[in-house]
Scaffold this active site. Structure first.
Site, mmCIF file in Angstrom:
data_model
loop_
_atom_site.group_PDB
_atom_site.id
_atom_site.type_symbol
_atom_site.label_atom_id
_atom_site.label_comp_id
_atom_site.label_asym_id
_atom_site.label_seq_id
_atom_site.Cartn_x
_atom_site.Cartn_y
_atom_site.Cartn_z
ATOM 1 N N ASP A 46 0.853 -1.198 0.000
ATOM 2 C CA ASP A 46 0.000 0.000 0.000
ATOM 3 C C ASP A 46 0.887 1.246 0.000
ATOM 4 O OD1 ASP A 46 -2.988 1.007 0.746
ATOM 5 O OD2 ASP A 46 -1.495 2.242 1.773
ATOM 6 N N TYR A 51 3.364 9.866 -0.654
ATOM 7 C CA TYR A 51 4.455 9.284 0.143
ATOM 8 C C TYR A 51 5.808 9.492 -0.550
ATOM 9 C CZ TYR A 51 0.575 6.635 2.377
ATOM 10 O OH TYR A 51 -0.585 6.248 2.987
ATOM 11 N N LYS A 76 -2.621 5.975 -4.503
ATOM 12 C CA LYS A 76 -3.731 6.897 -4.183
ATOM 13 C C LYS A 76 -3.560 8.242 -4.878
ATOM 14 C CE LYS A 76 -3.543 4.782 0.410
ATOM 15 N NZ LYS A 76 -2.157 4.676 0.848
ATOM 16 N N HIS A 109 -7.454 9.688 -1.988
ATOM 17 C CA HIS A 109 -6.775 9.608 -0.691
ATOM 18 C C HIS A 109 -7.583 10.227 0.454
ATOM 19 C CE1 HIS A 109 -2.398 9.289 0.921
ATOM 20 N NE2 HIS A 109 -3.251 9.086 1.904
HETATM 21 P P1 NAD Z 1 0.740 1.603 11.913
HETATM 22 O O1 NAD Z 1 -0.382 1.538 12.873
HETATM 23 O O2 NAD Z 1 1.005 0.472 10.982
HETATM 24 O O3 NAD Z 1 2.009 1.923 12.807
HETATM 25 C C1 NAD Z 1 3.316 1.885 12.321
HETATM 26 C C2 NAD Z 1 4.253 2.063 13.509
HETATM 27 O O4 NAD Z 1 3.967 1.053 14.490
HETATM 28 C C3 NAD Z 1 5.701 1.812 13.115
HETATM 29 O O5 NAD Z 1 6.293 2.990 12.645
HETATM 30 C C4 NAD Z 1 6.304 1.327 14.406
HETATM 31 O O6 NAD Z 1 6.649 2.442 15.203
HETATM 32 C C5 NAD Z 1 5.165 0.596 15.060
HETATM 33 N N1 NAD Z 1 5.264 -0.873 14.877
HETATM 34 C C6 NAD Z 1 5.130 -1.580 13.717
HETATM 35 N N2 NAD Z 1 5.246 -2.892 13.959
HETATM 36 C C7 NAD Z 1 5.458 -3.024 15.282
HETATM 37 C C8 NAD Z 1 5.658 -4.138 16.127
HETATM 38 N N3 NAD Z 1 5.637 -5.381 15.661
HETATM 39 N N4 NAD Z 1 5.847 -3.904 17.460
HETATM 40 C C9 NAD Z 1 5.850 -2.641 17.952
HETATM 41 N N5 NAD Z 1 5.660 -1.547 17.199
HETATM 42 C C10 NAD Z 1 5.461 -1.740 15.874
HETATM 43 O O7 NAD Z 1 0.593 2.991 11.126
HETATM 44 P P2 NAD Z 1 0.696 3.476 9.623
HETATM 45 O O8 NAD Z 1 2.002 3.150 9.024
HETATM 46 O O9 NAD Z 1 0.281 4.877 9.623
HETATM 47 O O10 NAD Z 1 -0.454 2.647 8.896
HETATM 48 C C11 NAD Z 1 -0.203 1.522 8.061
HETATM 49 C C12 NAD Z 1 -0.345 1.900 6.605
HETATM 50 O O11 NAD Z 1 -1.620 2.492 6.356
HETATM 51 C C13 NAD Z 1 0.620 3.000 6.138
HETATM 52 O O12 NAD Z 1 1.932 2.554 5.988
HETATM 53 C C14 NAD Z 1 -0.053 3.425 4.855
HETATM 54 O O13 NAD Z 1 0.181 2.485 3.827
HETATM 55 C C15 NAD Z 1 -1.509 3.411 5.274
HETATM 56 N N6 NAD Z 1 -1.980 4.744 5.712
HETATM 57 C C16 NAD Z 1 -2.954 5.359 4.990
HETATM 58 C C17 NAD Z 1 -3.429 6.610 5.343
HETATM 59 C C18 NAD Z 1 -4.523 7.232 4.550
HETATM 60 O O14 NAD Z 1 -4.829 8.409 4.766
HETATM 61 N N7 NAD Z 1 -5.132 6.517 3.646
HETATM 62 C C19 NAD Z 1 -2.905 7.274 6.455
HETATM 63 C C20 NAD Z 1 -1.893 6.652 7.188
HETATM 64 C C21 NAD Z 1 -1.466 5.384 6.823
#
Ligand code: NAD
Length: 276
Positions: A46, A51, A76, A109
């Site tokens: 994704d 990004y 997106k 998005h």
């Molecule tokens: P997430 O909830 O996946 O959190 C990521 C963070 O969690 C990492 O940076 C790390 O600090 C922590 N983490 C990851 N694995 C872990 C583990 N096993 N143990 C402990 N901590 C851990 O947040 P995200 O990256 O914002 O969301 C996932 C994906 O969603 C993004 O990468 C993106 O592709 C998508 N996203 C979309 C939007 C949107 O507006 N559509 C916004 C934000 C994210």
């Protein structure tokens, strides 16, 4: 090789329920990080134009040797590109950056309601889907009023709505509306982005201890059992592997209910009506 379950979309296609997200993955490191993810077994990536790392994703996909039909790639349309021709142009640039002939899923998005362009943008996405260059189309951060307007004014029902969703912010109204209309829910920020202390809550740590798994694995499992599509992000290979290793246990009803009861209106990002 781990078999990731698939979710059937309303257009007949299927999406791997667990993928890998690359929000805030440094463009200079993206190729290496996505290569790690593909080696671990992730097949659903994704990304988004905003990004700035679509080209790194594309290089990793090309170098991996994984057949195209085993991959699921989402990108997106950014808010500045909303509109008709601007959406076509932005989509072309994304394909070019990714080095792909088509994406599996293309999303608006954010609704950016003050711009009042999401209906025009959606018509552009309908045409892109018609052309075969996006196999499925959907939206992101759309709340019920935005979805209602799309359903009233356009002809294709979005295949997914990608929204902030985790145990502390479950968006029940949007989820109920989406389910009623056959729109699959993708949960972004599934782990609370590390901002909300989800992984330290006793309901989560107790389940982790009971199953010999980590708190992150418990929260990912909660999403999967709720039917959400998730793509947690990590730059660290060991955490990517941890987040993928969630198919050898199941939370029982009591554990699921205790985590579902963690709803706190704990939004970690901006309200969709305020993001322009
Ligand atoms: P997430 O909830 O996946 O959190 C990521 C963070 O969690 C990492 O940076 C790390 O600090 C922590 N983490 C990851 N694995 C872990 C583990 N096993 N143990 C402990 N901590 C851990 O947040 P995200 O990256 O914002 O969301 C996932 C994906 O969603 C993004 O990468 C993106 O592709 C998508 N996203 C979309 C939007 C949107 O507006 N559509 C916004 C934000 C994210």
């Amino acid at each position: 090789m781990t078999q990731v379950p698939e979710v059937k979309l309303n257009d007949g296609r299927a999406i791997p329920q667990l993928g890998f997200g690359v929000f805030k993955v440094d463009p200079a490191e993206t190729e290496r990080i996505v290569t790690d993810a593909l080696e671990i077994g992730y097949r659903h990536i994704d990304t988004a134009r905003i990004y700035g790392n679509e080209s790194g994703v594309g290089r990793a996909l090309a170098a991996s040797g994984v057949p195209r039909d085993e991959l699921f790639v989402t990108t997106k349309l950014w808010n500045d590109d909303q509109g008709t021709q601007s959406a076509f142009d932005a989509f072309d640039r994304s394909l070019d950056q990714l080095g792909l002939d088509e994406v599996d899923l293309y999303l608006i998005h954010w609704p950016a309601p003050a711009r009042d362009r999401y209906v025009d943008s959606w018509r552009a996405l309908e045409a892109i889907r018609e052309s075969g260059r996006a196999r499925s189309i959907g939206v992101s951060n759309f709340l019920v009023p935005h979805l209602e307007r799309l359903l009233a004014e356009t002809s294709v029902v979005p295949a997914v709505d990608q929204i902030e969703l985790h145990p502390a912010h479950q968006q029940p109204a949007t989820v109920a509306f989406a389910r009623e209309h056959g729109i699959a829910i993708e949960a972004w920020g599934p782990l609370g982005q590390g901002k909300y202390p989800l992984l330290e809550l006793p309901e989560v740590t107790a389940a982790a201890e009971a199953h010999g798994k980590t708190p992150a694995q418990v929260v990912i499992r909660w999403h999967l059992q709720r039917g959400n599509i998730v793509f947690p992000k990590s730059n660290r290979r060991e955490r990517m592997a941890e987040n993928f290793d969630v198919f050898d246990f199941a939370l029982d009803e009591v554990e699921m209910a205790a985590i579902t009861a963690l709803e706190r209106e704990g939004r970690v990002s901006a309200h969709p009506d305020e993001v322009e």
